[in-house]
Design an enzyme around this catalytic site. Structure first.
Site, PDB file in Angstrom:
ATOM      1  N   ASN A  64      41.708  52.576  28.274  1.00 43.72           N
ATOM      2  CA  ASN A  64      42.925  52.516  28.605  1.00 43.72           C
ATOM      3  C   ASN A  64      43.875  53.355  27.623  1.00 43.72           C
ATOM      4  O   ASN A  64      44.894  53.655  27.756  1.00 43.72           O
ATOM      5  CB  ASN A  64      43.474  50.912  28.756  1.00 43.72           C
ATOM      6  N   ALA A  72      45.824  46.424  41.011  1.00 45.35           N
ATOM      7  CA  ALA A  72      46.646  47.346  42.007  1.00 45.35           C
ATOM      8  C   ALA A  72      47.583  48.175  41.267  1.00 45.35           C
ATOM      9  O   ALA A  72      47.787  49.316  41.743  1.00 45.35           O
ATOM     10  CB  ALA A  72      47.249  46.210  42.893  1.00 45.35           C
ATOM     11  N   THR A  85      46.590  29.746  47.032  1.00 45.04           N
ATOM     12  CA  THR A  85      47.315  30.351  47.995  1.00 45.04           C
ATOM     13  C   THR A  85      47.211  31.870  47.659  1.00 45.04           C
ATOM     14  O   THR A  85      47.660  32.431  46.894  1.00 45.04           O
ATOM     15  CB  THR A  85      48.576  29.849  48.748  1.00 45.04           C
ATOM     16  N   CYS A 109      49.695  46.508  26.074  1.00 47.78           N
ATOM     17  CA  CYS A 109      49.501  45.192  25.794  1.00 47.78           C
ATOM     18  C   CYS A 109      49.575  44.495  24.379  1.00 47.78           C
ATOM     19  O   CYS A 109      49.814  43.605  23.821  1.00 47.78           O
ATOM     20  CB  CYS A 109      48.099  44.693  26.211  1.00 47.78           C
TER      21      CYS A 109
END
Length: 404
Positions: A153, A202, A241, A327
């Site tokens: 990264n 994503a 969910t 991060c």
């Protein structure tokens, strides 16, 4: 051209307008729960979820049944590393990884160490790549998991994953690959690369944030202990969910990546080279960190000697770049990735990561070259060390007085 210019595509990518368009109905009219099996609202949601699963699977050469939805790559890394370690611990408690992995993998490994597992952290070569021979040498009879990322990264360096996967497969060891920075940019195929578990995000491929997936091999079957208990969603791997709009967005992003990846790689590589050559023309004492040959298209990680990375970032506010990974960029420690590669502390401190992508243009690159050239020269004018080097002084020969 709009200012500020975005050149931090490794931290996140903008959502592609086509992805947003695919997602919108699932916030408004198609709001069913994919787990509701008794009515049309639920069926339509489930249909959309399964179509997206197919697209993500297609992108990496997997079958749809091997894709598990998660909240992002950090969760995928945690589920893969901890889930596999906990399932296979009766066979052994030894794990192997690389010192330049993402924190989500490294910190999962450290958490497992506190639970009594033993981890071998391998050093990469000077160019940032991990030598497969080191992986082979590190394997023991009690080794149960190897985790090595596909592309880094910070440096964009691509590891020889197929070879590392083959070594793990021959030894009967589960192989996890954090493929977040490579998927959608360069080919990634779970069969060709002998991967058992792969983490996908994503928002690193023009999809929404807070959405990820974990590839879990079925043949030979890889088993995991679930990290999240609940209603048994996602075949028990990941209860909760499902985020239908996010999943639809990730599916669309995967489809676009599959269709446009190769042409886009050529275009973005050309932009990266334009940036590199432009900076090298403007400035001396410039170091590219990591292999240029084995690298994702949009990455350029450069150290500007005798300039503090943080000072430079403040001077170039019009261009969004990062020093170190997003991060960890809240801390002023030099990049652990560059330090593990053997880059000196001074050069690690002066490193800047440029990330180019789908919406980057030549005009933006040329602007960045001019701006960085001007600001680096200005900051170096304030550096007595730079002046000494220009005057031919070898700084390594100087005995500095110890202030302590």
């Amino acid at each position: 051209m709009k200012i500020p210019i975005y050149m931090d595509y490794h931290a996140t990518t903008p959502v592609d307008p086509r992805v947003l368009e695919a997602m919108l109905p699932y916030f408004t009219t198609e709001y069913g729960n994919a787990a509701s099996k008794s009515h049309a609202f639920g069926w339509k949601a489930e249909e959309a979820v399964e179509a997206a699963r197919e697209e993500v699977a297609k992108l990496i050469g997997a079958s749809a049944k091997e894709i598990v939805w998660t909240s992002g790559a950090t969760e995928s890394d945690n589920l893969a590393v901890k889930g596999a370690a906990h399932f296979y611990q009766a066979k052994g408690k030894h794990l192997v990884t690389c010192k330049t992995e993402h924190k989500a993998v490294l910190d999962s490994m450290h958490a497992l160490e506190r639970q009594g597992f033993e981890v071998t952290f391998l050093e990469p070569e000077r160019d940032g790549r991990l030598d497969p021979a080191k992986v082979k040498a590190a394997l023991r009879p009690d080794t149960i998991l190897v985790s090595v990322m596909h592309a880094n990264n910070e440096t964009g360096v691509v590891h020889p994953i197929a070879e590392i996967g083959r070594i793990a497969r021959e030894a009967g060891v589960v192989f996890h690959c954090d493929a977040v920075q490579s998927i959608g940019k360069i080919p990634f195929d779970v069969e060709a690369m002998n991967v058992d578990l792969a983490s996908i995000s994503a928002h690193k491929m023009y999809g929404p944030k807070g959405m990820g997936a974990l590839y879990v091999r079925r043949k030979p079957r890889v088993r995991l202990v679930a990290e999240m208990d609940g209603g048994g969603h996602e075949r028990g791997f990941r209860s909760g969910t499902l985020n239908v709009p996010g999943i639809v967005g990730m599916g669309k992003a995967a489809e676009l990546a599959r269709l446009e990846r190769d042409a886009e790689a050529v275009r973005v590589t050309a932009l990266r080279e334009r940036l590199r050559k432009g900076l090298e023309k403007e400035l001396d004492l410039l170091t590219v960190n990591g292999s240029l040959e084995h690298r994702v298209p949009g990455n350029l990680n450069v150290s500007f000697a005798y300039v503090e990375g943080e000072a430079l970032m403040m001077a170039v506010k019009d261009v969004a770049v990062s020093s170190g990974s997003a991060c960890t960029s809240a801390s002023l420690e030099p990049s652990y990735v560059l330090r593990a590669m053997g880059v000196s502390e001074d050069l690690a401190h002066s490193s800047i990561r440029f990330g180019l992508g789908r919406f980057s243009t030549e005009e933006e690159v040329d602007y960045a070259i001019r701006l960085f050239g001007e600001k680096v020269r200005k900051l170096r004018e304030m550096s007595p060390l730079y002046e000494m080097v220009k005057d031919g002084v070898d700084l390594n020969q100087i005995e500095w007085a110890n202030p302590h």
